[in-house]
Design an enzyme around this catalytic site. Structure first.
Site, PDB file in Angstrom:
ATOM      1  N   GLU A 228      -5.075   3.140   6.491  1.00 56.74           N
ATOM      2  CA  GLU A 228      -4.783   3.059   5.053  1.00 56.74           C
ATOM      3  C   GLU A 228      -5.405   4.267   4.351  1.00 56.74           C
ATOM      4  OE1 GLU A 228      -5.675  -0.580   2.794  1.00 56.74           O
ATOM      5  OE2 GLU A 228      -6.298   0.689   1.142  1.00 56.74           O
TER       6      GLU A 228
ATOM      7  N   ARG B 254       0.801  -1.229   0.000  1.00 54.54           N
ATOM      8  CA  ARG B 254       0.000   0.000   0.000  1.00 54.54           C
ATOM      9  C   ARG B 254       0.841   1.290   0.000  1.00 54.54           C
ATOM     10  NH1 ARG B 254      -3.098  -3.395  -1.133  1.00 54.54           N
ATOM     11  NH2 ARG B 254      -5.251  -3.612  -0.422  1.00 54.54           N
TER      12      ARG B 254
ATOM     13  N   CYS C  37     -10.962  -0.199   2.506  1.00 55.03           N
ATOM     14  CA  CYS C  37     -10.452  -0.584   3.824  1.00 55.03           C
ATOM     15  C   CYS C  37      -9.893   0.637   4.537  1.00 55.03           C
ATOM     16  CB  CYS C  37      -9.388  -1.669   3.688  1.00 55.03           C
ATOM     17  SG  CYS C  37     -10.106  -3.276   3.308  1.00 55.03           S
TER      18      CYS C  37
HETATM   19  N1  EPU Z   1     -12.658 -11.389   7.846  1.00 54.21           N
HETATM   20  C1  EPU Z   1     -13.490 -11.604   8.902  1.00 54.21           C
HETATM   21  N2  EPU Z   1     -14.399 -10.637   9.193  1.00 54.21           N
HETATM   22  C2  EPU Z   1     -14.518  -9.491   8.480  1.00 54.21           C
HETATM   23  C3  EPU Z   1     -13.657  -9.274   7.400  1.00 54.21           C
HETATM   24  C4  EPU Z   1     -12.727 -10.247   7.088  1.00 54.21           C
HETATM   25  O1  EPU Z   1     -13.399 -12.600   9.585  1.00 54.21           O
HETATM   26  O2  EPU Z   1     -15.368  -8.641   8.822  1.00 54.21           O
HETATM   27  C5  EPU Z   1     -11.696 -12.434   7.491  1.00 54.21           C
HETATM   28  C6  EPU Z   1     -12.031 -13.081   6.142  1.00 54.21           C
HETATM   29  O3  EPU Z   1     -12.954 -14.104   6.290  1.00 54.21           O
HETATM   30  C7  EPU Z   1     -10.689 -13.556   5.684  1.00 54.21           C
HETATM   31  C8  EPU Z   1      -9.721 -12.532   6.263  1.00 54.21           C
HETATM   32  O4  EPU Z   1     -10.415 -11.865   7.309  1.00 54.21           O
HETATM   33  O5  EPU Z   1     -10.389 -14.816   6.251  1.00 54.21           O
HETATM   34  C9  EPU Z   1      -9.266 -11.508   5.218  1.00 54.21           C
HETATM   35  O6  EPU Z   1     -10.405 -10.835   4.716  1.00 54.21           O
HETATM   36  P1  EPU Z   1     -10.538 -10.428   3.173  1.00 54.21           P
HETATM   37  O7  EPU Z   1     -10.343 -11.636   2.327  1.00 54.21           O
HETATM   38  O8  EPU Z   1     -11.790  -9.656   3.037  1.00 54.21           O
HETATM   39  O9  EPU Z   1      -9.270  -9.539   2.903  1.00 54.21           O
HETATM   40  P2  EPU Z   1      -8.748  -8.270   3.669  1.00 54.21           P
HETATM   41  O10 EPU Z   1      -7.361  -8.593   4.125  1.00 54.21           O
HETATM   42  O11 EPU Z   1      -9.704  -7.755   4.673  1.00 54.21           O
HETATM   43  C10 EPU Z   1      -7.614  -7.229   1.556  1.00 54.21           C
HETATM   44  C11 EPU Z   1      -7.430  -5.801   1.157  1.00 54.21           C
HETATM   45  C12 EPU Z   1      -8.624  -5.335   0.349  1.00 54.21           C
HETATM   46  C13 EPU Z   1      -8.811  -6.251  -0.858  1.00 54.21           C
HETATM   47  C14 EPU Z   1      -9.010  -7.686  -0.341  1.00 54.21           C
HETATM   48  C15 EPU Z   1      -9.196  -8.699  -1.450  1.00 54.21           C
HETATM   49  C16 EPU Z   1      -6.207  -4.623   2.913  1.00 54.21           C
HETATM   50  C17 EPU Z   1      -6.316  -3.738   4.103  1.00 54.21           C
HETATM   51  N3  EPU Z   1      -7.357  -4.971   2.353  1.00 54.21           N
HETATM   52  O12 EPU Z   1      -8.713  -7.222   2.461  1.00 54.21           O
HETATM   53  O13 EPU Z   1      -8.335  -4.047  -0.116  1.00 54.21           O
HETATM   54  O14 EPU Z   1      -9.957  -5.851  -1.584  1.00 54.21           O
HETATM   55  O15 EPU Z   1      -7.854  -8.062   0.436  1.00 54.21           O
HETATM   56  O16 EPU Z   1      -8.042  -8.815  -2.208  1.00 54.21           O
HETATM   57  O17 EPU Z   1      -5.101  -4.975   2.512  1.00 54.21           O
HETATM   58  C18 EPU Z   1      -8.529  -1.717   0.275  1.00 54.21           C
HETATM   59  O18 EPU Z   1      -7.305  -1.687   0.219  1.00 54.21           O
HETATM   60  O19 EPU Z   1      -9.220  -0.686   0.406  1.00 54.21           O
HETATM   61  C19 EPU Z   1      -9.185  -3.004   0.198  1.00 54.21           C
HETATM   62  C20 EPU Z   1     -10.475  -3.143   0.373  1.00 54.21           C
END
Ligand code: EPU
Length: 308
Positions: free
Chosen positions: A289, A169, A218
């Protein structure tokens, strides 16, 4: 009064706008907006402090707007050229080009890589500034060169990928860098397969993120890949927590949605409460972020009252 010459103002568009309507969160007061369409004016624009706006997809703007002019690249900076290489192509694209449109173009042209960013709302400039990414790819994984105006400089220059210490990021370039364009080195791929990947990624996002609501994506970076901020916030039972018109999304814990005329102050207060709980219960300091404009950084630092 604007800081710019009559000549510059005749070649570009200057207007007073409510900034909230230029962001996906739909929050923010007003400012002078300059839409830039002439390269010859870059040096003059650079002589004053401005803020560079892309699609406003990762941005929280204060309720009073900002003092500095807001600078947005216009259509003249939305060009794209493709040069074939032995195993694919080099694609040069301006910062004002829409990332989603670029992904669609690359899929149709059989150029692999950008499909991994499917569903990320951004201009190319914003995506470079944030090193936009998903779980599978970051934009800088594909970058060969970037065209920028660096802080303290007035003329654009091209930097090689090796000169950009990009990481999660972050482009790795200093704050105040103005992104004008980039070159992506892409390998050939099968359009049907690329389309399948893009569709799968978009479906996964639609199933796990509140895409129909106003948000800035995010709010926090993930403290570690194995400790996603969204899961932490979810485990602490904070989904649905509300301050004024701002609410932690019941769908994804790392999204704050503006579902009821939220002010920037509401969002800041909610961020403080989340940070306070995560620090108190898990000992982790969440890093934001989302970028903020016209807001005092102190507003995001939790105090004793934020645990209540
Ligand atoms: N999870 C939960 N509860 C929640 C949200 C997530 O338990 O409310 C768990 C999911 O089940 C999963 C893990 O946390 O096991 C990760 O969640 P997710 O797959 O949604 O990915 P993330 O790490 O929350 C990242 C990026 C997103 C991007 C997604 C998909 C960051 C901060 N976020 O989200 O990017 O869309 O992967 O590739 O790195 C952004 O940067 O604005 C953004 C949305």
């Amino acid at each position: 009064m604007t800081p710019w010459s009559a000549g510059l103002l005749s070649r570009n568009i200057m207007e007073e706008v409510a900034l909230g309507r230029l962001t996906t969160m739909r929050i923010g007061g007003s400012a002078a907006l300059l839409t830039v369409n002439s390269r010859e004016d870059l040096a003059e624009i650079r002589q004053c402090d401005g803020r560079y706006l892309g699609r406003g997809a990762n941005l929280l703007i204060g309720d009073e707007g900002v003092q500095e002019p807001v600078i947005r690249l216009g259509e003249a900076f939305a060009q794209r050229t493709v040069t074939a290489t032995a195993d694919g192509a080099v694609l040069q694209v301006g910062a004002a080009y829409d990332l989603g449109k670029l992904i669609g173009f690359c899929i149709d042209a059989g150029l692999a890589g950008p499909e991994g960013l499917a569903g990320v709302p951004a201009s190319i400039g914003g995506a470079l500034a944030m090193n936009a990414g998903t779980a599978t790819v970051w934009l800088f994984d594909l970058v060969q060169r970037v065209e920028v105006v660096l802080p303290g400089e007035q003329q654009p220059r091209w930097l090689e990928r090796s000169e950009c210490p990009a990481h999660y990021r972050r482009s790795g370039l200093p704050p105040g860098t103005w992104f004008l364009a980039c070159e992506l080195a892409l390998k050939s791929g099968d359009p049907a397969t690329l389309k399948q990947t893009a569709t799968r990624l978009k479906q996964a996002k639609a199933a796990s993120q509140p895409l129909a609501q106003r948000s800035a994506g995010c709010i926090f970076t993930n403290p570690k890949p194995e400790i996603p901020a969204g899961r932490l916030i979810d485990e602490l039972g904070l989904k649905g927590l509300r301050v004024g018109g701002a609410m932690v999304s019941p769908i994804h814990g790392n999204f704050i949605v503006n579902d009821h005329g939220a002010s920037a102050a509401d969002v800041a207060a909610l961020i403080r409460r989340i940070r306070a709980r995560v620090k108190a219960e898990r000992g982790i300091e969440l890093t934001m972020e989302v970028q903020t404009w016209g807001l005092d950084p102190e507003q995001f630092i939790p105090g004793p009252g934020d645990l209540g």
